[in-house]
Design a protein around this motif. Structure first.
Motif, mmCIF file in Angstrom:
data_model
loop_
_atom_site.group_PDB
_atom_site.id
_atom_site.type_symbol
_atom_site.label_atom_id
_atom_site.label_comp_id
_atom_site.label_asym_id
_atom_site.label_seq_id
_atom_site.Cartn_x
_atom_site.Cartn_y
_atom_site.Cartn_z
ATOM 1 N N ALA A 257 65.411 40.987 -47.718
ATOM 2 C CA ALA A 257 65.480 39.800 -48.566
ATOM 3 C C ALA A 257 66.197 40.101 -49.881
ATOM 4 O O ALA A 257 67.033 39.308 -50.331
ATOM 5 N N LEU B 32 56.016 33.013 -49.753
ATOM 6 C CA LEU B 32 55.861 34.034 -48.706
ATOM 7 C C LEU B 32 55.533 35.404 -49.298
ATOM 8 O O LEU B 32 54.675 36.120 -48.774
ATOM 9 N N THR B 33 56.189 35.770 -50.384
ATOM 10 C CA THR B 33 55.919 37.085 -50.984
ATOM 11 C C THR B 33 54.536 37.127 -51.623
ATOM 12 O O THR B 33 53.865 38.154 -51.585
ATOM 13 N N THR C 245 61.365 34.345 -41.427
ATOM 14 C CA THR C 245 61.285 33.169 -42.283
ATOM 15 C C THR C 245 61.620 33.542 -43.725
ATOM 16 O O THR C 245 62.328 32.815 -44.414
ATOM 17 N N LEU C 246 61.131 34.699 -44.188
ATOM 18 C CA LEU C 246 61.476 35.178 -45.527
ATOM 19 C C LEU C 246 62.983 35.401 -45.618
ATOM 20 O O LEU C 246 63.632 35.013 -46.586
ATOM 21 N N TYR C 247 63.553 35.999 -44.603
ATOM 22 C CA TYR C 247 64.997 36.228 -44.549
ATOM 23 C C TYR C 247 65.748 34.898 -44.605
ATOM 24 O O TYR C 247 66.704 34.737 -45.377
ATOM 25 N N VAL D 144 60.505 31.591 -50.827
ATOM 26 C CA VAL D 144 60.501 33.045 -50.999
ATOM 27 C C VAL D 144 59.283 33.459 -51.812
ATOM 28 O O VAL D 144 58.554 34.383 -51.453
ATOM 29 N N THR E 58 57.472 35.815 -39.287
ATOM 30 C CA THR E 58 57.211 35.535 -40.692
ATOM 31 C C THR E 58 58.255 36.212 -41.569
ATOM 32 O O THR E 58 58.760 35.619 -42.514
ATOM 33 N N THR F 234 65.571 33.252 -47.992
ATOM 34 C CA THR F 234 66.467 33.942 -48.914
ATOM 35 C C THR F 234 67.907 33.537 -48.648
ATOM 36 O O THR F 234 68.663 33.262 -49.588
ATOM 37 N N ALA G 225 54.307 38.744 -47.547
ATOM 38 C CA ALA G 225 55.485 38.978 -46.708
ATOM 39 C C ALA G 225 56.538 39.688 -47.549
ATOM 40 O O ALA G 225 57.141 39.089 -48.426
#
Length: 144
Positions: free
Chosen positions: A37, A27-28, A11-13, A24, A8, A16, A32
Motif C-alpha cells: 500500500a 482498514l489500517t 481491498t487495502l491495495y 485506507v 482484505t 490505495t 490491515a
C-alpha cells in the motif's frame, strides 16, 4: 486484532490504488497492514495516503529493514535478467524474503513491472505474493 485474509489486503491495495483515504484509514485502523500500500501510494502520487501510512509504526519498521536483501533481490531490483538467471543457477531460493515486510523476488519484480522476470520466477517455483503480485500475475496470465 482480527486475522486478515488475502482479500482484505487486496481491498487495502485497491483503496490505495483509487486514492480512497477514508477506506485506507479504516482498514489500517482495523489492522490491515501491507507494505504494498505504501509503495503504491508513493508511485501514484497519493501523498495524503503516503503521509498517513508513513506515520504508522508498521511502515516505519518496514522502511528501516532493507539491508537483508539477497543477491536475487538486488538482481530483480536492477531488472537484470542475466543476474537473476545466475542467482537461480547458483541455487538461490526464489522465495527468499527480505525486509521487515518479507518481500520476495517475485513481489519486487511485480512492483517493477518486470514481466519477463516474473515469468522466469514463476517457472522456477516462486509463489505469487498478494496482493500486488497476485493482481499482476493474474492480469498477465489471463489477458495474454
Amino acid at each position: 486484532m482480527e486475522a486478515f485474509t488475502e482479500r482484505t489486503l487486496y481491498t487495502l491495495y485497491e483503496a490505495t490504488l483509487q486514492g480512497d483515504f477514508q477506506m485506507v484509514q479504516k482498514l489500517t485502523e482495523q489492522g490491515a497492514l501491507d507494505p504494498t500500500a505504501l509503495i503504491v501510494a508513493a508511485q501514484l502520487g497519493h501523498d495524503h495516503i503516503k503521509g498517513y501510512l508513513s506515520s504508522l509504526p508498521f511502515y516505519q519498521a518496514s522502511e528501516n529493514q532493507q539491508d537483508d536483501r539477497k543477491p536475487i533481490h538486488l538482481a530483480v531490483e536492477e531488472g537484470n535478467m542475466d543476474k537473476v538467471v545466475e542467482c537461480i543457477e547458483r541455487g538461490d531460493d526464489v522465495n527468499a524474503t527480505c525486509g521487515g515486510d518479507k518481500r520476495t523476488a517475485i513481489l519486487i519484480a511485480c512492483q517493477r513491472n518486470e514481466s519477463a522476470i516474473v515469468d522466469l520466477l514463476l517457472e522456477k517455483g516462486a509463489k505469487a505474493q498478494p496482493p500486488c503480485c497476485l493482481h499482476t500475475v493474474l492480469a498477465r496470465h489471463f489477458n495474454a
